[in-house]
Design a protein around this motif. Structure first.
Motif, mmCIF file in Angstrom:
data_model
loop_
_atom_site.group_PDB
_atom_site.id
_atom_site.type_symbol
_atom_site.label_atom_id
_atom_site.label_comp_id
_atom_site.label_asym_id
_atom_site.label_seq_id
_atom_site.Cartn_x
_atom_site.Cartn_y
_atom_site.Cartn_z
ATOM 1 N N MET A 35 0.853 -1.186 0.000
ATOM 2 C CA MET A 35 0.000 0.000 0.000
ATOM 3 C C MET A 35 0.887 1.234 0.000
ATOM 4 S SD MET A 35 -2.726 1.188 2.876
ATOM 5 C CE MET A 35 -3.264 -0.507 3.027
ATOM 6 N N THR A 36 0.545 2.221 -0.798
ATOM 7 C CA THR A 36 1.319 3.445 -0.855
ATOM 8 C C THR A 36 0.510 4.579 -0.288
ATOM 9 O OG1 THR A 36 0.546 3.943 -3.077
ATOM 10 C CG2 THR A 36 2.590 2.680 -2.895
ATOM 11 N N HIS A 37 1.213 5.558 0.252
ATOM 12 C CA HIS A 37 0.574 6.738 0.821
ATOM 13 C C HIS A 37 1.224 7.977 0.238
ATOM 14 C CE1 HIS A 37 -1.725 4.462 3.694
ATOM 15 N NE2 HIS A 37 -0.635 3.821 4.022
ATOM 16 N N VAL A 38 0.538 9.096 0.320
ATOM 17 C CA VAL A 38 1.109 10.356 -0.107
ATOM 18 C C VAL A 38 2.369 10.625 0.710
ATOM 19 C CG1 VAL A 38 0.734 12.834 -0.301
ATOM 20 C CG2 VAL A 38 -1.151 11.250 -0.730
ATOM 21 N N TYR A 73 -8.698 7.342 3.245
ATOM 22 C CA TYR A 73 -9.334 7.187 1.943
ATOM 23 C C TYR A 73 -8.288 6.619 0.996
ATOM 24 C CZ TYR A 73 -12.747 10.455 3.964
ATOM 25 O OH TYR A 73 -13.674 11.069 4.771
ATOM 26 N N GLN A 74 -8.455 5.367 0.622
ATOM 27 C CA GLN A 74 -7.436 4.627 -0.104
ATOM 28 C C GLN A 74 -8.021 3.983 -1.356
ATOM 29 O OE1 GLN A 74 -5.900 1.842 2.791
ATOM 30 N NE2 GLN A 74 -5.512 3.445 4.315
ATOM 31 N N GLY A 75 -7.127 3.395 -2.163
ATOM 32 C CA GLY A 75 -7.564 2.698 -3.362
ATOM 33 C C GLY A 75 -8.323 3.613 -4.302
ATOM 34 N N ALA A 76 -9.485 3.188 -4.744
ATOM 35 C CA ALA A 76 -10.298 3.973 -5.675
ATOM 36 C C ALA A 76 -10.778 5.277 -5.064
ATOM 37 C CB ALA A 76 -11.495 3.138 -6.130
ATOM 38 N N LEU A 77 -10.715 5.389 -3.737
ATOM 39 C CA LEU A 77 -11.175 6.593 -3.051
ATOM 40 C C LEU A 77 -10.017 7.498 -2.628
ATOM 41 C CD1 LEU A 77 -13.811 4.824 -0.796
ATOM 42 C CD2 LEU A 77 -14.231 6.075 -2.896
ATOM 43 N N GLY A 78 -8.817 7.175 -3.070
ATOM 44 C CA GLY A 78 -7.640 7.897 -2.627
ATOM 45 C C GLY A 78 -7.586 9.347 -3.052
ATOM 46 N N ASP A 104 -11.666 -8.553 -5.690
ATOM 47 C CA ASP A 104 -10.428 -7.857 -5.333
ATOM 48 C C ASP A 104 -10.409 -7.602 -3.828
ATOM 49 O OD1 ASP A 104 -8.296 -6.132 -4.973
ATOM 50 O OD2 ASP A 104 -8.695 -4.960 -6.771
ATOM 51 N N GLY A 105 -9.795 -8.536 -3.070
ATOM 52 C CA GLY A 105 -9.781 -8.443 -1.621
ATOM 53 C C GLY A 105 -9.142 -7.182 -1.068
ATOM 54 N N PRO A 106 -7.931 -6.816 -1.521
ATOM 55 C CA PRO A 106 -7.307 -5.594 -0.997
ATOM 56 C C PRO A 106 -8.159 -4.350 -1.240
ATOM 57 C CG PRO A 106 -5.672 -6.950 -2.089
ATOM 58 C CD PRO A 106 -7.007 -7.576 -2.381
ATOM 59 N N GLU A 107 -8.778 -4.270 -2.418
ATOM 60 C CA GLU A 107 -9.610 -3.097 -2.691
ATOM 61 C C GLU A 107 -10.883 -3.120 -1.851
ATOM 62 O OE1 GLU A 107 -10.292 0.582 -4.729
ATOM 63 O OE2 GLU A 107 -8.553 -0.656 -4.250
ATOM 64 N N MET A 108 -11.414 -4.305 -1.580
ATOM 65 C CA MET A 108 -12.567 -4.412 -0.678
ATOM 66 C C MET A 108 -12.211 -3.861 0.703
ATOM 67 S SD MET A 108 -13.793 -8.251 -1.793
ATOM 68 C CE MET A 108 -14.680 -8.526 -0.261
ATOM 69 N N ALA A 109 -11.009 -4.187 1.167
ATOM 70 C CA ALA A 109 -10.584 -3.703 2.484
ATOM 71 C C ALA A 109 -10.467 -2.190 2.494
ATOM 72 C CB ALA A 109 -9.250 -4.341 2.859
ATOM 73 N N ARG A 110 -9.874 -1.613 1.445
ATOM 74 C CA ARG A 110 -9.663 -0.170 1.401
ATOM 75 C C ARG A 110 -10.973 0.596 1.283
ATOM 76 N NH1 ARG A 110 -4.884 -1.408 -2.841
ATOM 77 N NH2 ARG A 110 -3.342 -2.110 -1.326
ATOM 78 N N CYS A 111 -11.851 0.129 0.396
ATOM 79 C CA CYS A 111 -13.142 0.816 0.241
ATOM 80 C C CYS A 111 -13.995 0.649 1.492
ATOM 81 C CB CYS A 111 -13.873 0.275 -0.988
ATOM 82 S SG CYS A 111 -13.034 0.634 -2.544
ATOM 83 N N GLY A 112 -13.919 -0.532 2.107
ATOM 84 C CA GLY A 112 -14.670 -0.758 3.336
ATOM 85 C C GLY A 112 -14.215 0.143 4.461
ATOM 86 N N LEU A 113 -12.912 0.456 4.491
ATOM 87 C CA LEU A 113 -12.387 1.369 5.500
ATOM 88 C C LEU A 113 -13.014 2.754 5.348
ATOM 89 C CD1 LEU A 113 -10.313 2.199 7.714
ATOM 90 C CD2 LEU A 113 -8.720 2.681 5.830
ATOM 91 N N ALA A 114 -13.083 3.244 4.122
ATOM 92 C CA ALA A 114 -13.678 4.564 3.889
ATOM 93 C C ALA A 114 -15.142 4.575 4.301
ATOM 94 C CB ALA A 114 -13.535 4.954 2.417
ATOM 95 N N VAL A 115 -15.860 3.503 3.999
ATOM 96 C CA VAL A 115 -17.265 3.405 4.396
ATOM 97 C C VAL A 115 -17.377 3.431 5.917
ATOM 98 C CG1 VAL A 115 -19.311 1.927 4.393
ATOM 99 C CG2 VAL A 115 -17.963 2.185 2.300
#
Length: 373
Positions: A1-4, A24-29, A56-67
């Protein structure tokens, strides 16, 4: 995972970079730290469904975090609870240690918001450990900050004061404006609560200025609330305090910050109470109480009840009813693990000229509880 990557700054200087939202990560970054929470939730659910469809498990985790974070800040606690747990399961299945840490941080923050301080400590410690193991310094820092804030809320200033200062230095060194603002506000709150009003005001003002430069509207709203509190309690400047709270409320409403808005209303009650405007204070405490109850935020509920009890007493409520309410609040605040609960209740009783307040008071009658709703 990368961050700003944040620009390094000289230690002690306020960071110049804009605030960002690493949760806010992945598609929501690309979402701004100031994005409307209803927008974040809607986008998060949409992207989460797409990730689920793609497996896509990693993206599910990232989007779920934002939710989870949007729901928590909106006061949708049950939905937030489901979302962070689902995010954690997806991250664990994908073997993404960093995403697991972020989910646990979200869960720990939710637990603190709901008054479950032991659970908050447990989840945030695990999040910090996983963040360190996974090499994600941002989630490690956020988790340590969460532990510091939990201790501060509990009243354990000696244990967390040094951690607050350390985190402030780290945030400044890495140029993380949002975290710098958080740390300044935490240290300021401890100074305010121990009577060092000049230091508290200077730190709150620095936080507000830093947040303004970084375009962190959430952080600025909290800082304005702190400034208003100090100006009210130190100087009796009711007018300026109410102006600042109105400015902060505007940001809270635009971003749909339900918890921050409720605390704003409770502080407005405090300011009005100090100015002996008890009827107006009662209305604001009652409004805050309703808002906290809607989001099941136990600490906010208890503090609003305390303010409301004091306002009602000033408006002529029978002393026996006030004592019964304070006794029940002593127990409620104690159950939250607040070390200063007894002092808060005893000070209120002395101020109101009632008491003594029993250590283990009987539960409120249904009639009394209904009257406070």
């Amino acid at each position: 995972m990368t961050h700003v990557t944040q620009q390094e700054t000289v230690r002690g200087e306020a960071p110049q970079d804009k605030a960002f939202a690493p949760e806010y990560q992945g598609a929501l970054g690309s979402l701004s730290v100031n994005a409307s929470l209803t927008e974040v939730r809607a986008r998060g659910i949409e992207e989460l469904r797409a990730a689920e469809a793609a497996g896509d498990g990693p993206e599910m985790a990232r989007c779920g975090l934002a939710v989870a974070e949007a729901c928590r800040r909106l006061g949708r606690n049950e939905e937030a609870d489901r979302a962070w747990k689902a995010s954690y399961r997806a991250a664990r299945s994908a073997g993404d240690i960093g995403a697991m840490a972020w989910a646990l941080w979200s869960g720990g923050t939710l637990a603190r918001q709901r008054g479950a301080l032991p659970l908050a400590y447990r989840l945030l410690r695990l999040a910090a450990e996983l963040g360190e193991r996974g090499g994600d310094i941002v989630v490690r820092g956020y988790s340590l900050a969460g532990l510091a804030e939990t201790g501060r809320i509990q009243g354990d200033y000696q244990a967390v004061g040094e951690l607050h200062e350390k985190l402030l230095a780290e945030a400044r060194r890495r140029g993380e404006a949002r975290h710098t603002v958080w740390a300044l506000e935490g240290i300021a709150q401890m100074h305010r609560n121990t009577g060092s009003y000049d230091k508290a005001l200077a730190l709150f003002e620095e936080a507000a200025e830093t947040a303004g430069r970084a375009d962190d509207r959430r952080g600025r709203a909290w800082a304005l609330r702190g400034i208003a509190d100090v100006l009210s309690v130190r100087d009796g400047d009711t007018g300026r305090a109410l102006e600042l709270l109105s400015e902060a409320e505007e940001s809270c409403r635009e971003m749909r910050l339900s918890s921050a808005l409720a605390y704003n209303h409770k502080m407005r009650g405090n300011v009005l109470y100090r100015a002996a405007r008890y009827a107006e204070a009662r209305e604001n405490y009652a409004r805050a109480l309703e808002e906290f109850r809607a989001m099941d935020e136990s600490r906010g509920i208890a503090l609003s009840r305390l303010g409301l009890a004091k306002a009602l007493a000033r408006l002529g409520r029978a002393p026996a009813a006030t004592v019964a309410e304070l006794a029940d609040l002593r127990r409620a605040l104690g159950l939250l693990g607040l070390r200063h609960a007894d002092d808060m209740i005893d000070r209120a009783a002395t101020e109101l000229g009632v008491g003594p307040v029993p250590q283990d008071g009987p539960p409120l009658s249904l009639g009394t509880e209904a009257a406070l709703r």
